[in-house]
Scaffold this active site. Structure first.
Site, mmCIF file in Angstrom:
data_model
loop_
_atom_site.group_PDB
_atom_site.id
_atom_site.type_symbol
_atom_site.label_atom_id
_atom_site.label_comp_id
_atom_site.label_asym_id
_atom_site.label_seq_id
_atom_site.Cartn_x
_atom_site.Cartn_y
_atom_site.Cartn_z
ATOM 1 N N GLU A 265 0.822 -1.204 0.000
ATOM 2 C CA GLU A 265 0.000 0.000 0.000
ATOM 3 C C GLU A 265 0.860 1.261 0.000
ATOM 4 O O GLU A 265 0.444 2.305 -0.522
ATOM 5 C CB GLU A 265 -0.948 -0.008 1.202
ATOM 6 C CG GLU A 265 -1.899 -1.204 1.256
ATOM 7 C CD GLU A 265 -2.743 -1.374 0.004
ATOM 8 O OE1 GLU A 265 -2.989 -0.378 -0.707
ATOM 9 O OE2 GLU A 265 -3.151 -2.518 -0.282
ATOM 10 N N GLU A 294 -1.114 -0.083 -9.875
ATOM 11 C CA GLU A 294 -0.753 -1.352 -9.254
ATOM 12 C C GLU A 294 0.727 -1.653 -9.445
ATOM 13 O O GLU A 294 1.366 -2.249 -8.570
ATOM 14 C CB GLU A 294 -1.611 -2.484 -9.830
ATOM 15 C CG GLU A 294 -1.439 -3.816 -9.134
ATOM 16 C CD GLU A 294 -1.842 -3.800 -7.663
ATOM 17 O OE1 GLU A 294 -1.406 -4.700 -6.916
ATOM 18 O OE2 GLU A 294 -2.584 -2.880 -7.252
#
Length: 506
Positions: A265, A294
């Site tokens: 994250e 991503e």
């Protein structure tokens, strides 16, 4: 610069501010909000969503766009900003406001039901609310398909990753599905002749896990004056411009999962914190699609933090953080722990080699659900069949199967492909970065992600949406568009090592 373009910048800045408010409300609903507040939160979210939609679909926006496009006189960033305004306007105007509101309410209700259904492993409990979300998502997809000349599913893909098309993804994923099973077998064969990794024995206090996670976040360059770390059922990166909030979930018996989850994250968060400062509240200042987003989480977690160099630094740091001792804390053991390949049930816990199989499954299923080729009531069975085919295991219940992800309840259809496209992109970016700056790998051995993040800041983060697609950005950064061979090479090197030279090609 025309008056029309200036009006557009003001309008889109207001829309961005509403998006920031929605981001904070979403973060709160997943971390702090009492369960009994869900109805009110659904109304708040729907109201702001409709307000943003109305601002974007105001007929004057179409006039301003036409005037600005016909006048010219913009620099490269302004021209790219205008292009992105047109793209988002095209998506927004395809869907009527009442459908936007109905979809938002359906999603809010379904998200709350999912939490209970998942805990109880009860798909039947979720079925009515998820059916309503699917109905609304289909209607949105059909409206966009008609406006954009695409299939409904391709219109959904385009919303997350401009230019993405299922025909291209079908080809990429078919290629992965063609070699992954044999690669997984080879990796498992190699593991069988290596010493099994020793798992450090807990308990590992949550406070200590959080402290270590925050130390690594700082090493990566996360700015805690403009962000924070919290806990949620499903880890995510959210928040608002200048206020990036990430979450994780802890297990006191195993610190390794949460630690890499935090760094995953953090990769997302660094992208958000590194977006071009002068364009933060304009479309051109946003991230270039979800596959690129991503890739930034995976380049930090998989390419950097799971590299042998970084793990050599991390081993004594983790040992000190938890007061551990013995062979379980040695760098080579940590390497074997973090490169362990297993056929598991849970996507977010999957290793780098089997993870693409989880994504291919979801991609196939959601395409079939949107097209009406699969009835939603049949999802659990279809899920289990796909898991057996692609991963080689069958979940014993729906909590470990089709109820594990929040994506479909939250309306994120067409999102799943970005995970594996992002993994491929991450491998290509890291290879290019390490070639451009030979100091990146030695820095990782000192626990320093600075050189890597600096390269990403110049070549990815700071570019925003200057380029029209992820492939254009990737070509500018690495010299070529997305090449699956780079990802395959990365997997073979990391998981087969010297074996790869003596084995026949896959």
């Amino acid at each position: 610069m025309t008056a029309a373009y200036r009006e557009l910048e003001r309008r889109f800045a207001r829309i961005a501010a509403i998006g920031d408010a929605l981001g904070i409300l979403s973060w709160d609903s997943q971390t702090m909000m009492p369960d009994g507040s869900s109805d009110g939160r659904a109304e708040q979210t729907a109201t702001l969503t409709v307000l943003a939609h109305e601002l974007q679909t105001d007929p004057r926006v179409a006039d301003w766009l036409a005037e600005a496009e016909g006048t010219g006189g913009l620099d490269a960033w302004q021209a790219a900003n205008l292009r992105e305004m047109r793209r988002t306007h095209r998506h927004a105007t395809a869907v009527p406001g009442d459908l936007i509101e109905a979809t938002s309410k359906a999603i809010s209700a379904c998200e709350m039901t999912w939490r209970t259904a998942r805990a109880e492993s009860d798909f039947a409990k979720l079925l009515p609310s998820l059916s309503e979300v699917l109905r609304r998502v289909r209607e949105c997809g059909e409206a966009k398909a008609a406006a954009m000349g695409l299939s409904p599913y391709d219109a959904m893909l385009d919303e997350h990753d401009p230019g993405a098309r299922s025909e291209r993804i079908d080809t990429l994923f078919a290629g992965l599905a063609g070699f992954l099973p044999e690669l997984i077998g080879r990796v498992l064969d190699r593991q069988a002749v290596e010493p099994a990794p020793l798992r450090p024995v807990g308990p590992f206090a949550v406070a200590n896990q959080k402290a270590l996670g925050e130390r690594l976040m700082r090493a990566a360059g996360f700015d805690f004056t403009r962000g924070r770390l919290d806990v949620s059922l499903h880890p995510f990166c959210g928040g608002a411009t200048g206020d990036v909030r990430i979450t994780t979930r802890y297990d006191e018996d195993d610190f390794t999962k949460a630690l890499m989850g935090v760094m995953h994250e953090t990769g997302h968060a660094l992208y958000e914190q590194g977006r071009p400062h002068d364009w933060l509240r304009q479309p051109v200042g946003l991230a270039r699609g979800m596959a690129v987003h991503e890739s930034q989480s995976l380049i930090v977690e998989m390419q950097a933090c799971r590299s042998p160099e970084f793990l050599c630094w991390l081993a004594p740091v983790a040992q000190e953080a938890f007061g551990g001792s013995g062979p379980a804390w040695e760098p080579d053991n940590l390497r074997r722990l973090y490169s362990r390949v297993e056929r598991g049930f849970i996507r977010v816990d999957a290793d780098e080699v089997t993870y693409p199989a989880h994504i291919i499954l979801r991609y196939r299923l959601e395409k079939a659900l949107i097209a009406g080729d699969l009835a939603l009531a049949d999802l659990p069975g279809a899920w289990n069949d796909g898991m057996k085919e692609l991963v080689g295991v069958v979940p014993p219940n729906d909590r470990l199967g089709c109820l594990q992800d929040i994506h479909w309840p939250s309306g994120a259809w067409g999102y799943f492909p970005s995970y594996t496209l992002g993994a491929m992109t991450a491998a290509q970016l890291f290879e290019a970065a390490a070639k451009a700056d030979p100091g990146i790998r030695p820095a990782l051995a000192r626990g320093d992600l600075g050189p890597l993040v600096a390269w990403l800041g110049v070549n990815v983060h700071g570019k925003g949406c200057l380029y029209a697609s992820g492939d254009e950005l990737l070509t500018a950064a690495t010299g070529r568009p997305l090449d699956a061979a780079v990802f395959r090479r990365h997997l073979e090197r990391r998981y087969l090592g010297a074996w790869a030279e003596s084995l026949p090609p896959l």
